[in-house]
Enzyme design. Structure first.
Site, mmCIF file in Angstrom:
data_model
loop_
_atom_site.group_PDB
_atom_site.id
_atom_site.type_symbol
_atom_site.label_atom_id
_atom_site.label_comp_id
_atom_site.label_asym_id
_atom_site.label_seq_id
_atom_site.Cartn_x
_atom_site.Cartn_y
_atom_site.Cartn_z
ATOM 1 N N LYS A 169 -17.800 4.477 -55.865
ATOM 2 C CA LYS A 169 -17.029 4.148 -54.670
ATOM 3 C C LYS A 169 -17.837 3.309 -53.675
ATOM 4 C CE LYS A 169 -14.466 6.494 -50.923
ATOM 5 N NZ LYS A 169 -14.028 7.804 -50.411
ATOM 6 N N HIS A 208 -11.310 14.131 -53.298
ATOM 7 C CA HIS A 208 -12.083 13.685 -52.131
ATOM 8 C C HIS A 208 -12.883 14.850 -51.565
ATOM 9 C CE1 HIS A 208 -12.862 12.113 -48.068
ATOM 10 N NE2 HIS A 208 -12.564 10.911 -48.538
ATOM 11 N N ASP A 246 -7.465 10.881 -55.455
ATOM 12 C CA ASP A 246 -8.407 10.362 -54.457
ATOM 13 C C ASP A 246 -9.824 10.484 -55.020
ATOM 14 O OD1 ASP A 246 -9.856 9.748 -52.120
ATOM 15 O OD2 ASP A 246 -8.291 10.607 -50.861
ATOM 16 N N ASP A 247 -10.500 9.354 -55.188
ATOM 17 C CA ASP A 247 -11.897 9.324 -55.655
ATOM 18 C C ASP A 247 -12.057 9.813 -57.088
ATOM 19 O OD1 ASP A 247 -12.396 8.493 -53.083
ATOM 20 O OD2 ASP A 247 -13.490 10.270 -52.469
ATOM 21 N N ARG A 294 -4.877 1.694 -50.697
ATOM 22 C CA ARG A 294 -3.536 2.186 -50.379
ATOM 23 C C ARG A 294 -2.666 1.078 -49.782
ATOM 24 N NH1 ARG A 294 -4.131 8.088 -50.230
ATOM 25 N NH2 ARG A 294 -6.234 8.389 -51.051
ATOM 26 N N LYS A 349 -2.097 12.223 -48.349
ATOM 27 C CA LYS A 349 -2.970 11.446 -47.479
ATOM 28 C C LYS A 349 -2.406 10.047 -47.247
ATOM 29 C CE LYS A 349 -7.539 9.322 -47.776
ATOM 30 N NZ LYS A 349 -8.850 9.365 -48.445
ATOM 31 N N ASP A 361 -7.131 5.948 -56.075
ATOM 32 C CA ASP A 361 -7.310 4.909 -55.062
ATOM 33 C C ASP A 361 -8.605 4.131 -55.264
ATOM 34 O OD1 ASP A 361 -8.964 7.028 -54.326
ATOM 35 O OD2 ASP A 361 -8.510 6.902 -52.191
ATOM 36 N N ASN A 362 -9.620 4.761 -55.829
ATOM 37 C CA ASN A 362 -10.900 4.084 -56.090
ATOM 38 C C ASN A 362 -11.715 4.952 -57.030
ATOM 39 O OD1 ASN A 362 -11.138 5.048 -52.803
ATOM 40 N ND2 ASN A 362 -12.520 6.041 -54.256
ATOM 41 N N CYS A 417 -10.653 3.849 -49.925
ATOM 42 C CA CYS A 417 -9.274 4.325 -49.951
ATOM 43 C C CYS A 417 -8.254 3.486 -49.190
ATOM 44 C CB CYS A 417 -9.206 5.779 -49.519
ATOM 45 S SG CYS A 417 -9.924 6.123 -47.916
ATOM 46 N N HIS A 474 -3.736 7.591 -44.178
ATOM 47 C CA HIS A 474 -4.940 6.839 -43.789
ATOM 48 C C HIS A 474 -4.671 5.351 -43.613
ATOM 49 C CE1 HIS A 474 -9.544 6.164 -44.215
ATOM 50 N NE2 HIS A 474 -9.186 6.432 -42.965
#
Length: 597
Positions: A400, A238, A47-48, A89, A147, A343-344, A85, A149
């Site tokens: 991001k 994240h 994540d991130d 996803r 996660k 994710d990014n 995110c 989301h």
């Protein structure tokens, strides 16, 4: 790798024949209760994570597990995802553009004008089918720990979208040490297990816990003869950025030189590894502070913020290593396809002065602190600022939320049986390609126009199997166009070229054209030198926007501003908290504005 004497077309035919034979064998085996030997699939999502945050991509951070996977498989250096995110996803798990899948942005940042439309709800629509559902139907055991989301309402949790066993965080993020929210937009950290509210254990640390649950799920059905599909979306890295002290200690002093030094060092290492061209140039982001203007105490604090970030990356890698070791000991690793990505790009919303009094007051109201000595530990709230975010995206521009390469280009590593070893692949690939790739690898056909009695959107992604097996150099031809949009930030990829627009406050809303093969740092705008290509790609983007039902953001929209508005709407009875949040989130905008004067 196929012999070099065989031509690319011939290799492609050989690969197709091999894939057909593998599928036929898989189908035959699936009809029997005995002898099933289909591949397992492990999909791991950070994540991130920044583009150069892994050792295999030029980082100083110790990531031996992922570096070893890179040596055993294929490293993609031109893989792109969404710049935040939930859209990423949605595309990762369905192979369908985020707008058509119902997730054009995270719900926390959608404007009311956009949410009047069914496909702008920020939750995964019923018009798409997840790779988990397709693999479950094909006889796979399907698991998820991490996660989500993508929705919490009826039928929206992962337990209703193809995953047999789950432990899932429904929110955009949460604390890594205990069950509490990281933003006042949430009343609590919303965790679910198999579709029901779930309380975290007292000894919780996110990366360790999620790997433990993944092992538990796999082990529960290890001997039933079925392959597994395990989806492991980590919380790392994240915000809040947190890590065990033992990992933090390893990076104390590493970042004392500041973000400019780190950005240059990573460029040099990435170039030496062949991740980017030798001549790659970089821009200096307007949001990057002057390190030399900071006091010695400020530099010390900023360096530790980054040390905690590095520690969180290494902790993730360490716990992923435990999972792979478990699979190895159980004799399952050799028959498991492992896919790792993010994710990014890097998160840059942390304030330039994290321990400023206004920030301390806000965080204290949420039972957090920013004390130097305990930074990253339980009760601590830590982020990295836009300055270090640019460094971890090195040598790319932006981060991001934005459509620059730093927001969209991230690591992708694929390793497993049949995958060529030690390759660096520079072909353009996109997040919608992951689901078609996993289906191809499993020998499972993509769905048609309907699934489970309802119409569904067709997948737009392409299988990367030809790249993974060495049968082809590209899966997208020079004329194939792939569009992208997030809150007005937009891009179109075609061949080696990228058309891009980044909106204020960091961007200026102007369309630009870059050749990513020569200039991944997006330093030389070619729009004036190649006007025909520029205009043609703008028209292709317009076509993409129509076909994918892209809605323009309302006038004056910014993602940070909309988050504030949505928070105000839900928190009107807590004016002090909202006021502090408003000031905190406006600080980066004010800093950017002052720099433009």
């Amino acid at each position: 790798m196929l012999p070099a004497l065989i031509s690319k077309p011939a290799r492609g035919i050989v690969w197709l024949c091999a894939l057909w034979l593998a599928w036929a064998q898989t189908a035959a085996q699936a009809q029997s209760d005995e002898g099933v030997n289909r591949p397992n699939i492990l999909l791991v999502l950070a994540d991130d994570l920044g583009f150069s945050d892994l050792g295999a991509y030029g980082s100083e951070i110790s990531t031996p597990t992922l570096d070893r996977l890179a040596e055993q498989g294929v490293r993609f250096t031109n893989y792109h995802t969404a710049a935040n995110c939930a859209p990423a996803r949605a595309m990762l798990l369905t192979g369908v553009d985020a707008h058509l899948a119902g997730v054009p942005n995270i719900p926390e940042m959608l404007a009311p004008e956009q949410m009047r439309f069914d496909h702008y709800q920020g939750v995964l629509g019923n018009n798409v089918v997840t790779v988990a559902s397709l693999l479950e139907n094909a006889g796979f055991n399907t698991y998820m720990a991490g996660k989500w989301h993508l929705g919490t309402g009826p039928g929206k949790l992962p337990s209703a979208r193809g995953f047999m066993r789950t432990v899932a965080l429904a929110d955009s993020g949460a604390d890594n040490w205990e069950q509490k929210p990281y933003l006042p937009i949430y009343d609590k950290a919303n965790w679910y297990a198999d579709g029901k509210p779930f309380d975290l254990p007292q000894d919780f640390y996110s990366s360790r816990f999620l790997v433990d649950k993944t092992i538990e799920f796999i082990d529960s059905n290890l001997d039933d003869g079925k392959p597994f599909f395990a989806y492991l979306p980590f919380q790392a890295v994240h915000i809040p950025v947190q890590a065990p002290q033992s990992f933090i200690d390893r990076y104390m002093g590493v970042y004392d030189g500041g973000w400019d030094v780190l950005r240059q060092q990573r460029l040099e290492r990435a170039s030496a590894l062949g991740i980017v061209p030798e001549h790659t140039a970089m821009v200096t982001m307007s949001t990057t502070d002057d390190w030399s203007s900071l006091t010695a105490e400020q530099q010390r604090y900023e360096a530790k913020r980054m040390a905690v970030y590095a520690a969180m990356v290494e902790a993730m890698d360490f716990h992923l290593g435990r999972l792979l070791k478990y699979l190895e000991l159980q004799g399952r690793l050799e028959n498991t396809l492992v896919v790792f990505t993010s994710d990014n790009g890097a998160e840059a919303s942390g304030p330039p002065r994290q321990n400023a009094p206004i920030n301390q007051r806000l965080l204290a109201s949420m039972d957090y602190n920013t004390d130097y000595e305990t930074l990253g530990l339980k009760g601590s709230y830590n982020t990295i600022s836009p300055s270090f975010a640019s460094a971890v995206a090195s040598p790319l521009a932006y981060y991001k939320f934005y459509a620059g390469e730093g927001g969209m280009r991230v690591p992708l590593i694929v390793a497993g049986p049949g995958v060529v070893a030690g390759e660096i692949d520079r072909a353009f690939t996109f997040v919608t390609d992951i689901t078609p790739t996993l289906l191809s690898y499993a020998g499972v056909a993509a769905p048609g126009q309907r699934f489970a009695g309802r119409p569904i959107e067709p997948m737009s992604g392409r299988s990367l199997m030809p790249l993974l097996t060495g049968a082809a150099d590209r899966v997208y031809g020079p004329e194939d166009a792939v569009g992208y949009e997030l809150a007005g930030h937009a891009a179109l990829f075609q061949g080696d070229y990228k058309l891009v627009r980044n909106r204020p406050p960091v961007g200026d809303g102007v369309w630009r054209l870059f050749n990513l093969a020569d200039d991944p740092g997006e330093t030389e705008d070619l729009s004036q030198r190649e006007p025909r290509r520029f205009e043609a790609m703008k028209q292709s983007y317009a076509n993409y926007a129509i076909e994918n039902k892209v809605l323009a953001p309302p006038a004056g929209y910014t993602h940070t501003g909309q988050l504030i508005i949505n928070t105000l709407h839900g928190r009107l009875r807590e004016p002090i908290l909202v006021g502090l949040l408003l000031v905190l989130l406006l600080i980066p905008l004010w800093v950017t504005y002052r720099r433009r004067l």
